[in-house]
Design a protein around this motif. Sequence first.
Motif, PDB file in Angstrom:
ATOM      1  N   LEU A 513      32.468 -47.448  51.296  1.00 51.43           N
ATOM      2  CA  LEU A 513      32.030 -48.544  52.160  1.00 51.43           C
ATOM      3  C   LEU A 513      31.223 -48.035  53.358  1.00 51.43           C
ATOM      4  N   GLU A 514      31.741 -47.038  54.033  1.00 48.92           N
ATOM      5  CA  GLU A 514      31.062 -46.537  55.230  1.00 48.92           C
ATOM      6  C   GLU A 514      29.688 -45.966  54.899  1.00 48.92           C
ATOM      7  N   ARG A 515      29.597 -45.342  53.717  1.00 49.68           N
ATOM      8  CA  ARG A 515      28.312 -44.746  53.339  1.00 49.68           C
ATOM      9  C   ARG A 515      27.282 -45.821  53.010  1.00 49.68           C
ATOM     10  N   VAL A 516      27.715 -46.897  52.381  1.00 50.52           N
ATOM     11  CA  VAL A 516      26.799 -48.000  52.075  1.00 50.52           C
ATOM     12  C   VAL A 516      26.207 -48.562  53.365  1.00 50.52           C
ATOM     13  N   VAL A 517      27.053 -48.839  54.345  1.00 48.60           N
ATOM     14  CA  VAL A 517      26.586 -49.410  55.609  1.00 48.60           C
ATOM     15  C   VAL A 517      25.683 -48.425  56.341  1.00 48.60           C
ATOM     16  N   MET A 518      26.080 -47.151  56.353  1.00 47.24           N
ATOM     17  CA  MET A 518      25.278 -46.118  57.019  1.00 47.24           C
ATOM     18  C   MET A 518      23.856 -46.084  56.464  1.00 47.24           C
ATOM     19  N   LEU A 519      23.741 -46.087  55.144  1.00 39.46           N
ATOM     20  CA  LEU A 519      22.425 -45.921  54.527  1.00 39.46           C
ATOM     21  C   LEU A 519      21.621 -47.220  54.522  1.00 39.46           C
ATOM     22  N   PHE A 520      22.275 -48.347  54.358  1.00 37.67           N
ATOM     23  CA  PHE A 520      21.547 -49.617  54.420  1.00 37.67           C
ATOM     24  C   PHE A 520      20.931 -49.796  55.806  1.00 37.67           C
ATOM     25  N   CYS A 521      21.667 -49.382  56.837  1.00 34.17           N
ATOM     26  CA  CYS A 521      21.194 -49.529  58.220  1.00 34.17           C
ATOM     27  C   CYS A 521      20.428 -48.308  58.720  1.00 34.17           C
ATOM     28  N   GLY A 522      20.157 -47.355  57.841  1.00 31.74           N
ATOM     29  CA  GLY A 522      19.351 -46.199  58.213  1.00 31.74           C
ATOM     30  C   GLY A 522      19.951 -45.344  59.312  1.00 31.74           C
ATOM     31  N   LEU A 523      21.284 -45.262  59.379  1.00 30.69           N
ATOM     32  CA  LEU A 523      21.956 -44.477  60.417  1.00 30.69           C
ATOM     33  C   LEU A 523      22.070 -43.016  59.985  1.00 30.69           C
ATOM     34  N   ASN A 524      22.268 -42.143  60.969  1.00 30.31           N
ATOM     35  CA  ASN A 524      22.225 -40.710  60.665  1.00 30.31           C
ATOM     36  C   ASN A 524      23.581 -40.044  60.542  1.00 30.31           C
ATOM     37  N   ASN A 525      24.677 -40.817  60.744  1.00 30.25           N
ATOM     38  CA  ASN A 525      25.996 -40.198  60.658  1.00 30.25           C
ATOM     39  C   ASN A 525      27.036 -41.230  60.248  1.00 30.25           C
ATOM     40  N   ILE A 526      27.876 -40.863  59.291  1.00 33.99           N
ATOM     41  CA  ILE A 526      28.872 -41.790  58.761  1.00 33.99           C
ATOM     42  C   ILE A 526      29.931 -42.156  59.795  1.00 33.99           C
ATOM     43  N   ARG A 527      30.071 -41.334  60.825  1.00 38.21           N
ATOM     44  CA  ARG A 527      31.049 -41.637  61.879  1.00 38.21           C
ATOM     45  C   ARG A 527      30.653 -42.879  62.668  1.00 38.21           C
ATOM     46  N   LYS A 528      29.396 -43.239  62.589  1.00 37.07           N
ATOM     47  CA  LYS A 528      28.941 -44.469  63.247  1.00 37.07           C
ATOM     48  C   LYS A 528      29.436 -45.714  62.510  1.00 37.07           C
ATOM     49  N   THR A 529      29.781 -45.571  61.229  1.00 36.10           N
ATOM     50  CA  THR A 529      30.212 -46.728  60.448  1.00 36.10           C
ATOM     51  C   THR A 529      31.697 -46.667  60.088  1.00 36.10           C
ATOM     52  N   SER A 530      32.422 -45.753  60.694  1.00 37.76           N
ATOM     53  CA  SER A 530      33.873 -45.684  60.530  1.00 37.76           C
ATOM     54  C   SER A 530      34.498 -46.076  61.863  1.00 37.76           C
ATOM     55  N   LEU A 531      35.360 -47.080  61.855  1.00 39.82           N
ATOM     56  CA  LEU A 531      35.895 -47.597  63.104  1.00 39.82           C
ATOM     57  C   LEU A 531      36.606 -46.508  63.904  1.00 39.82           C
ATOM     58  N   PHE A 532      37.504 -45.773  63.244  1.00 36.93           N
ATOM     59  CA  PHE A 532      38.188 -44.632  63.857  1.00 36.93           C
ATOM     60  C   PHE A 532      38.100 -43.472  62.867  1.00 36.93           C
ATOM     61  N   PRO A 533      37.035 -42.687  62.904  1.00 37.29           N
ATOM     62  CA  PRO A 533      36.788 -41.656  61.884  1.00 37.29           C
ATOM     63  C   PRO A 533      37.894 -40.610  61.800  1.00 37.29           C
ATOM     64  N   ARG A 534      38.137 -40.176  60.564  1.00 35.24           N
ATOM     65  CA  ARG A 534      39.048 -39.059  60.308  1.00 35.24           C
ATOM     66  C   ARG A 534      38.269 -37.996  59.542  1.00 35.24           C
ATOM     67  N   ASP A 535      38.003 -36.886  60.223  1.00 38.45           N
ATOM     68  CA  ASP A 535      37.315 -35.761  59.592  1.00 38.45           C
ATOM     69  C   ASP A 535      38.154 -34.509  59.827  1.00 38.45           C
ATOM     70  N   PRO A 536      37.721 -33.329  59.364  1.00 42.45           N
ATOM     71  CA  PRO A 536      38.569 -32.141  59.515  1.00 42.45           C
ATOM     72  C   PRO A 536      38.954 -31.808  60.954  1.00 42.45           C
ATOM     73  N   LEU A 537      38.227 -32.353  61.930  1.00 45.61           N
ATOM     74  CA  LEU A 537      38.503 -32.026  63.333  1.00 45.61           C
ATOM     75  C   LEU A 537      39.062 -33.196  64.133  1.00 45.61           C
ATOM     76  N   ARG A 538      39.179 -34.365  63.517  1.00 52.35           N
ATOM     77  CA  ARG A 538      39.550 -35.549  64.324  1.00 52.35           C
ATOM     78  C   ARG A 538      40.698 -36.323  63.677  1.00 52.35           C
ATOM     79  N   LEU A 539      41.772 -36.492  64.457  1.00 59.07           N
ATOM     80  CA  LEU A 539      42.922 -37.273  64.023  1.00 59.07           C
ATOM     81  C   LEU A 539      43.289 -38.327  65.075  1.00 59.07           C
ATOM     82  N   ALA A 540      42.455 -38.495  66.082  1.00 63.62           N
ATOM     83  CA  ALA A 540      42.695 -39.476  67.148  1.00 63.62           C
ATOM     84  C   ALA A 540      41.337 -39.938  67.690  1.00 63.62           C
ATOM     85  N   PRO A 541      41.198 -41.093  68.326  1.00 65.17           N
ATOM     86  CA  PRO A 541      42.317 -42.011  68.600  1.00 65.17           C
ATOM     87  C   PRO A 541      42.681 -42.772  67.322  1.00 65.17           C
TER      88      PRO A 541
END
Length: 541
Positions: A513-541
Amino acid sequence: MSSEASQPEQQGDESKSASKKAAKKEAAKLEKERRRQEAAALAASASNFSIEEDPLAANYGDVPLPELQSKAPVDTGNWTEVGALSEALKDQRVLVRGRSQTIRSVSKNMAFLVVREKGFTVQCVVTAIPDVVSRQMVKYVSGLSRESIVDVEGIVSVPKDAIKGATQQVEVQVRKLYCVNAALPTLPINVEDAARSEVEIDKALQAGEQLVRVNQDTRLNNRVIDMRTPANQGIFRIQCQVGTIFRQFLLSEGFVEIHTPKLIAGSSEGGAAVFKLDYKGQPACLAQSPQLHKQMAICGDFGRVFEIGPVFRAEDSYTHRHLCEFTGLDVEMEIKEHYFEVMDIVDRLFVAMFDSLNKNCEKQLEAIRKQYPFEPLKYLRNTLRLTFEEGVQMLKDAGVEVDPLGDLNTESERKLGQLVLEKYGTEFYILHRYPLVVRPFYTMPCYDNPAYSNSFDVFIRGEEIISGAQRVHVPEFLAERAQACGIDVKTISPYIDSFRYGAPPHGGFGVGLERVVMLFCGLNNIRKTSLFPRDPLRLAP
């Protein structure tokens, strides 16, 4: 001297000491009260007014907590959303709730307040009018902190000149204003700064002015405030629409929505990229996809199923398009004759989705485009389909060396996306018949060449958003494929057994889902389309 003789003297000393302590305590208490009274008098003198002395004090002020504790329902009048304020409401009395975005004091008799709600803004005018609005009220409004929650009651008016600082081209002539909840005077980030585009920042630098640039980590650390920008309001409302369109389209096509477990005994996809955990003394992991269970639902005679739910990947990917947790849009369906039937669903689903977003989300797209400029997605009425071999040949013709039996890396995918756009005029296409070795164990090989598979990926702007295929539904062959991919067959035995009771040919796909929105809106990072992103370095907020 005997001990008996000294005892009265000791008791007397202790009594005097206790009296002195009590006196000191009382003196300290009086001094504290005196200082409090002095501070209160000084504050009253500095403010030069007292709400209690204002005969119109009931028309403004901080709402006390007991009034916010949802007592018995009362008739509070009709609330109007800021986005609904228009010239059609001219001269009508309205009641709105929103945030104090900006406050500007013009004089003792006038102040302007821009109120924001759900990305829409309206200019509110507070003017001192005898017996209607007091100077004290004007001063109260001027002292509000930005981003506070306020209730505003007033009369809608239409100014002669266009309003540049608000989305609504009307004003509210304030009659009553109450602060429901005050924000801190100093915020970790300002919405105005977080909403600024790189274009604005660069123009200011060229003019010799330095504006605040809010970086990504600062935004995510203060996500609650960052969400309030017009662009983010647009992004997540579009994300909501993507999920809604996905669900509505599939329901109209006879699909059934299901909900599969996220705690499983073995890997969903194969490989080591799973989050492992202890499940009541048993080894378990978080599901990498609903793959196994949605196939089991097909074996359970549901025919066509879909799910919208969380997906977990423990990959150490630090790219612009990978997350450790994302929202999966998954589909599985019976196949009557050919796996192209699955691709047909993808084609019609996404064309319908893009059409709907372009038609019904113009304001949201414009808000995003203002901060993150992008060109509308180019797509065809009938989605382009290329075989993997055709894609490889296009890359080779352009001088890019690709392993014909390997997977495409990120750069090759982007390059192929450019070539497809130049040749076919589309940024949305399907690439199918991938090499079998790069697909999951449950993928069906091609009948005419076992080196390839009945699988496909779908791309937007040169990046993959969908992976799909026909599945292996023959249990013996499925167990053989699982072992070949390094999966312990015992951990997925219920899955394999489900095919021993009669299984129809079937296939499906998964979408991020996040990737679809990111690419449809021409954004450069999936963290922009994840409400509270979880990646290898982020577990908060």
